[in-house]
Enzyme design. Structure first.
Site, PDB file in Angstrom:
ATOM      1  N   THR A 121      34.721 -20.095   8.650  1.00 49.06           N
ATOM      2  CA  THR A 121      33.273 -19.904   8.812  1.00 49.06           C
ATOM      3  C   THR A 121      32.623 -21.039   9.587  1.00 49.06           C
ATOM      4  O   THR A 121      31.651 -20.823  10.315  1.00 49.06           O
ATOM      5  CB  THR A 121      32.608 -19.779   7.420  1.00 49.06           C
ATOM      6  OG1 THR A 121      33.177 -18.663   6.743  1.00 49.06           O
ATOM      7  CG2 THR A 121      31.104 -19.569   7.537  1.00 49.06           C
TER       8      THR A 121
ATOM      9  N   GLN B 226      45.569 -17.777 -17.552  1.00 42.99           N
ATOM     10  CA  GLN B 226      44.474 -17.171 -16.798  1.00 42.99           C
ATOM     11  C   GLN B 226      43.199 -18.012 -16.898  1.00 42.99           C
ATOM     12  O   GLN B 226      42.281 -17.830 -16.102  1.00 42.99           O
ATOM     13  CB  GLN B 226      44.200 -15.756 -17.321  1.00 42.99           C
ATOM     14  CG  GLN B 226      45.339 -14.785 -17.105  1.00 42.99           C
ATOM     15  CD  GLN B 226      45.049 -13.407 -17.672  1.00 42.99           C
ATOM     16  OE1 GLN B 226      43.900 -13.043 -17.903  1.00 42.99           O
ATOM     17  NE2 GLN B 226      46.091 -12.624 -17.907  1.00 42.99           N
ATOM     18  N   CYS B 227      43.135 -18.906 -17.870  1.00 48.24           N
ATOM     19  CA  CYS B 227      41.950 -19.749 -18.047  1.00 48.24           C
ATOM     20  C   CYS B 227      41.880 -20.773 -16.911  1.00 48.24           C
ATOM     21  O   CYS B 227      42.891 -21.339 -16.517  1.00 48.24           O
ATOM     22  CB  CYS B 227      41.994 -20.488 -19.375  1.00 48.24           C
ATOM     23  SG  CYS B 227      42.116 -19.404 -20.813  1.00 48.24           S
TER      24      CYS B 227
END
Length: 338
Positions: free
Chosen positions: A12, A274-275
């Site tokens: 970007t 997943q935390c």
């Protein structure tokens, strides 16, 4: 004069709006220099290497990481530091990969980018670029202040292999959930020396062989056997198992047996949580005891990005499964806390 190489891959930071389609498209780095006249006021000898073609970071892959590592190796003695301009979406993957590829690194590799194109009035690109250059140039007693692969974004410097992109809408795009920041830019540029790592003072070694034959199995309540078998019975060499909490999974017999069969077929399985914060602690609860006993590898507090790239790197070196398992549970570039 301090020499810094700016490596422009795309992202970007170097985008403009196509007047015909309204879509963001990449442009030449010379236009970035025109938009940041402050670069001419920096007391650094700046050189620029632009990728051709310019890449959206979604198209990054191990072959491009290898090109980056080889370029740094080729220019390593010529420059004091390196700033890589990169799209934010996969920046943490590239930073993690480079941290493993560049052994005995003693110079700064600072990745940065922006959430808004550099030509926008409210862009974050100028500050990110200028401060990244300052960090790459900073020395103390002749040695680089931050001889690591790191990410600078929104006034904070993160260890690359501890970083995650967590926000696509705010300038504060990155976080380091399990490790402190390395530096902070306010009125002064403050470095937190206790958290900065230094590798052995030896010649740089560059490793470019990667094995990307990895599957990812993210658990959720009610996951079907069919979904699990699609990964565990596939032809991948390793599986990243994204589990609950501190490494827990369902104890359903069919699920545990699928993992046993995968390991018996010579697949490596790495357990990460997943935390965003916290660590895997295999055996802490009954739901992870069987995983520990069958030989599943603990990813401790590694990010998903670091786990995947470290695994690709280690498998690419030709190590045995036992050696890979041992290295995965050790910190080799500051990527985990065991």
């Amino acid at each position: 004069m301090t020499k810094i190489l700016i490596i422009y891959t795309g992202g970007t930071i170097g985008m403009v709006n196509d007047p015909k389609t309204g879509v963001l498209i990449p442009f030449d780095f010379k236009q970035i220099q025109q938009n940041v006249p402050e670069l001419a006021r920096l007391n650094y000898d700046l050189d620029v290497y632009s990728f051709d073609p310019i890449l959206d970071s979604s198209n990054m892959d191990p072959l491009i990481w290898a090109d980056l590592a080889k370029l740094i190796q080729e220019k390593y003695e010529e420059f004091d530091g390196f700033v890589i301009l990169h799209g934010s979406d996969t920046m943490s993957f590239t930073a993690s990969a480079l941290s493993f590829m560049l052994e005995n690194l003693s110079k700064p590799i600072v990745l940065t980018g922006s959430q808004l194109p550099i030509g926008e009035i409210r862009t974050d690109a100028k500050e990110n670029l200028i401060t990244a250059l300052e960090i790459a140039a900073t020395k103390k007693q002749g040695k680089a202040m931050v001889p690591e692969v790191c990410i600078y974004f929104d006034y904070q410097l993160f260890r690359g292999n501890r970083s995650i992109k967590y926000n696509s809408e705010k300038f504060e795009a990155f976080r380091s959930p399990n490790y402190p920041i390395l530096a902070e830019a306010g009125v002064n540029l403050s470095f937190y020396k206790n958290y900065i790592s230094r590798q052995p003072v030896e010649p740089l070694k560059v490793h470019t062989n990667f094995n990307a034959n990895i599957g990812v199995l993210k658990l959720y309540p009610g996951i079907s056997a069919q979904a699990v078998y699609a990964i565990t019975k596939s032809g991948v060499d390793a599986i990243v198992l994204e589990t609950f909490g501190s490494g827990n999974t369902t104890t359903a017999a069919w699920f545990i047996e699928s993992l046993r069969e995968a390991i018996a077929s010579n697949k490596l399985i790495i357990d990460i949580t997943q935390c965003q914060r916290g660590s895997v602690a295999l055996g802490k609860y009954e739901t992870s005891k069987q995983l520990q006993q069958m030989g599943i590898i603990s990813g401790y507090d590694m990010t998903f990005e670091a786990t995947v790239t470290k695994l690709m790197y280690l498998m690419g070196q030709g190590y045995s499964n036992a050696e890979i398992a041992r290295f995965m549970e050790q910190s080799i570039r500051g990527e985990l806390t065991a």
